[in-house]
Write a protein that holds these residues in place. Structure first.
Motif, PDB file in Angstrom:
ATOM      1  N   THR A 167      38.315  40.001  10.575  1.00  8.94           N
ATOM      2  CA  THR A 167      37.437  38.715  10.652  1.00  8.94           C
ATOM      3  C   THR A 167      37.082  38.262   9.938  1.00  8.94           C
ATOM      4  O   THR A 167      37.817  38.037   8.784  1.00  8.94           O
ATOM      5  CB  THR A 167      36.200  39.867  10.350  1.00  8.94           C
ATOM      6  N   ASP A 213      34.025  37.579   7.929  1.00  8.58           N
ATOM      7  CA  ASP A 213      34.010  37.672   6.465  1.00  8.58           C
ATOM      8  C   ASP A 213      34.898  38.141   5.487  1.00  8.58           C
ATOM      9  O   ASP A 213      34.752  38.191   4.566  1.00  8.58           O
ATOM     10  CB  ASP A 213      32.860  39.327   6.524  1.00  8.58           C
ATOM     11  N   GLN A 237      36.665  35.163   4.442  1.00  5.35           N
ATOM     12  CA  GLN A 237      35.323  33.975   4.065  1.00  5.35           C
ATOM     13  C   GLN A 237      35.845  35.257   1.867  1.00  5.35           C
ATOM     14  O   GLN A 237      35.246  34.244   0.587  1.00  5.35           O
ATOM     15  CB  GLN A 237      33.908  34.178   4.526  1.00  5.35           C
ATOM     16  N   ASP A 238      35.797  36.344   2.401  1.00  2.00           N
ATOM     17  CA  ASP A 238      35.404  37.016   0.339  1.00  2.00           C
ATOM     18  C   ASP A 238      37.017  36.434   0.285  1.00  2.00           C
ATOM     19  O   ASP A 238      36.918  36.784  -1.189  1.00  2.00           O
ATOM     20  CB  ASP A 238      35.518  38.246   0.924  1.00  2.00           C
ATOM     21  N   LYS A 295      34.112  29.527   2.345  1.00  7.78           N
ATOM     22  CA  LYS A 295      33.366  30.507   1.376  1.00  7.78           C
ATOM     23  C   LYS A 295      31.956  30.846   2.064  1.00  7.78           C
ATOM     24  O   LYS A 295      31.272  32.062   2.856  1.00  7.78           O
ATOM     25  CB  LYS A 295      32.969  30.225   0.072  1.00  7.78           C
ATOM     26  N   ASP A 296      30.712  29.921   2.278  1.00 10.02           N
ATOM     27  CA  ASP A 296      29.568  30.084   2.598  1.00 10.02           C
ATOM     28  C   ASP A 296      29.704  29.876   4.244  1.00 10.02           C
ATOM     29  O   ASP A 296      28.527  29.733   4.963  1.00 10.02           O
ATOM     30  CB  ASP A 296      28.525  29.568   2.319  1.00 10.02           C
TER      31      ASP A 296
END
Length: 455
Positions: free
Chosen positions: A65, A67, A70-71, A96-97
């Motif tokens: 995903t 997320d 990005q993690d 990241k965001d």
């Protein structure tokens, strides 16, 4: 074991499809492939019904995903994924965001510009060639404008590191050699002073976002007791291959640096590699490659010949059946990252085979590399790794230091830009040998005290 055997068989027949054009043979392969895939699906269904916890842990957690990507990023790192269609270029920027998707009209002369860029790299020699110099500067800056500058956020100064996921012929572009500005000060360009993207950003590569996440997840599985093994073969007059003296010294130096093992000359055999390679966390293979662009899975690493073993060639197909599970494999050999492009498969090459065998990151070359320059950069790279630097940063600094100290003619990108790092860009995990000896000493001391007290 059943799943492993089925995967090996399925992989074998998939690779066979790339290597035959005979219609009857293709039909036979497809029939075998269909039956194996049916067996594999039946096995998965059985696991789901009879072992639901195992099934959930292994198969339902593997969906990648946004997320999850990005993690794994920090504030100064971005993933840039390209898709080159018939009419448009799509660029996905993940930070990241946030995540942004850009779409641009595909330039009509994109392929010609890529060809000019590659030609200016491959034909460069020590003789000044104003026409070739101008071709490099123009194509390198034009590609920067299309691929980095046009999606403005990618060139942002806040982004210090880029993870590039290329598409199609973009796989053959060393992004670090792109120029952020276009100028020619004189007929004789000083290649040390050009505004390379490498001077602004550390650059790594991945085949896909899903594979990149998977390579991070398997990081903890790849920790081995021995840090390093290097292989530097010797070939002899009858082999048709020249020896690589700088490669041999590079392996010696890095084995000493990491407290590992060097396999030199006749010890660097295919038999030895297959026997011991799975024991090491970092592998360096400094050797020749027999490139096969028509059948990329038959591209081969060339090891030393021994009296017991005359088989010196290790093909990509052989690697698909190995379980290396190394944190890093450095293939400082010619053309280890290049190969034939296949629809939807990217570059079919040795580097893909090492990835499949479980290596979570690789350093490979995009073209035939010069022995002395490569050994110089790789040694600097290993020293930076030993200091705990992330792999893409370690390679960036190694190249910049090489350029700074090189003779003017050796500062040309043909000497340094071809080496790229792909996969998990994190710092390598090193076994602390001194700590191990301290612990061993403590155990001996405690055991001795216990023995004295009980005797």
């Amino acid at each position: 074991e059943q799943e492993k055997d089925l995967k090996i068989a399925i992989t074998f027949y998939k690779l066979q499809r790339y290597e035959t054009e005979d219609t009857i043979e293709l039909n036979q392969i497809d029939t075998q492939l269909f039956e194996l895939q049916q067996q594999y699906q039946k096995l998965i269904n059985t696991l789901e019904q009879n072992h639901p916890t195992y099934y959930q842990l292994k198969y339902q957690q593997n969906e990648t995903t946004l997320d999850m990507v990005q993690d794994l990023l920090n504030e100064s790192t971005a993933v840039v994924e390209y898709f080159v269609g018939e009419d448009d270029i799509h660029t996905l920027l993940i930070q990241k965001d946030k995540a942004q998707l850009f779409q641009f009209n595909k330039p009509e002369n994109l392929q010609k510009t890529i060809d000019n860029f590659q030609l200016s790299l491959s034909l460069k020699d020590t003789i000044q060639n104003p026409q070739l110099d101008r071709q490099f500067v123009e194509s390198a800056h034009q590609l920067y404008q299309w691929l980095i500058e046009k999606p403005e956020a990618v060139s942002s100064e806040a982004i210090a590191s880029l993870l590039i996921i290329p598409d199609g012929n973009l796989n053959y572009i060393p992004f670090g050699a792109l120029l952020t500005d276009s100028f020619i000060q004189s007929e004789n360009i000083n290649y040390k002073n050009l505004p390379y993207l490498l001077k602004q950003k550390a650059i790594g590569y991945a085949y896909s976002g899903a594979l990149w996440v998977e390579q991070h997840l398997q990081e903890n599985l790849n920790s081995k007791e021995i840090n390093y093994a290097g292989f530097a073969p010797t070939y002899g007059k009858d082999s048709g291959q020249r020896d690589l003296p700088f490669a041999e010294q590079s392996v010696k130096d890095n084995a000493q640096l990491f407290g590992g093992i060097s396999f030199l000359k006749k010890e660097a055999s295919r038999q030895q590699f297959e026997k011991v390679a799975h024991q090491f966390n970092v592998l360096q293979l400094a050797m020749h490659v027999l490139l096969n662009d028509e059948q990329p899975m038959q591209t081969k690493l060339l090891f030393s010949q021994t009296q017991k073993d005359s088989d010196t060639e290790l093909a990509a197909t052989n690697l698909y059946n190995m379980e290396l599970q190394a944190d890093l494999a450095v293939l400082d050999a010619c053309n280890t990252g290049s190969g034939q492009l296949q629809n939807g498969e990217g570059v079919m090459s040795l580097s893909r085979a090492f990835t499949y065998a479980g290596c979570s990151s690789l350093v490979t070359s995009l073209w035939s590399v010069q022995d002395e320059s490569t050994a110089n950069i790789v040694n600097r790279f290993f020293k930076n790794l030993q200091q705990g630097k992330p792999k893409h940063v370690a390679l960036q600094q190694a190249k910049l230091n090489f350029m700074e100290e090189a003779f003017t003619e050796n500062a040309h990108p043909s000497h340094w830009a071809g080496l790229i790092v792909s996969g998990n860009q994190g710092a390598i995990k090193q076994q602390n040998n001194s700590l191990i000896w301290v612990l061993a000493g403590m155990i001996i001391l405690i055991t001795g005290c216990w023995f004295l007290r009980t005797s």
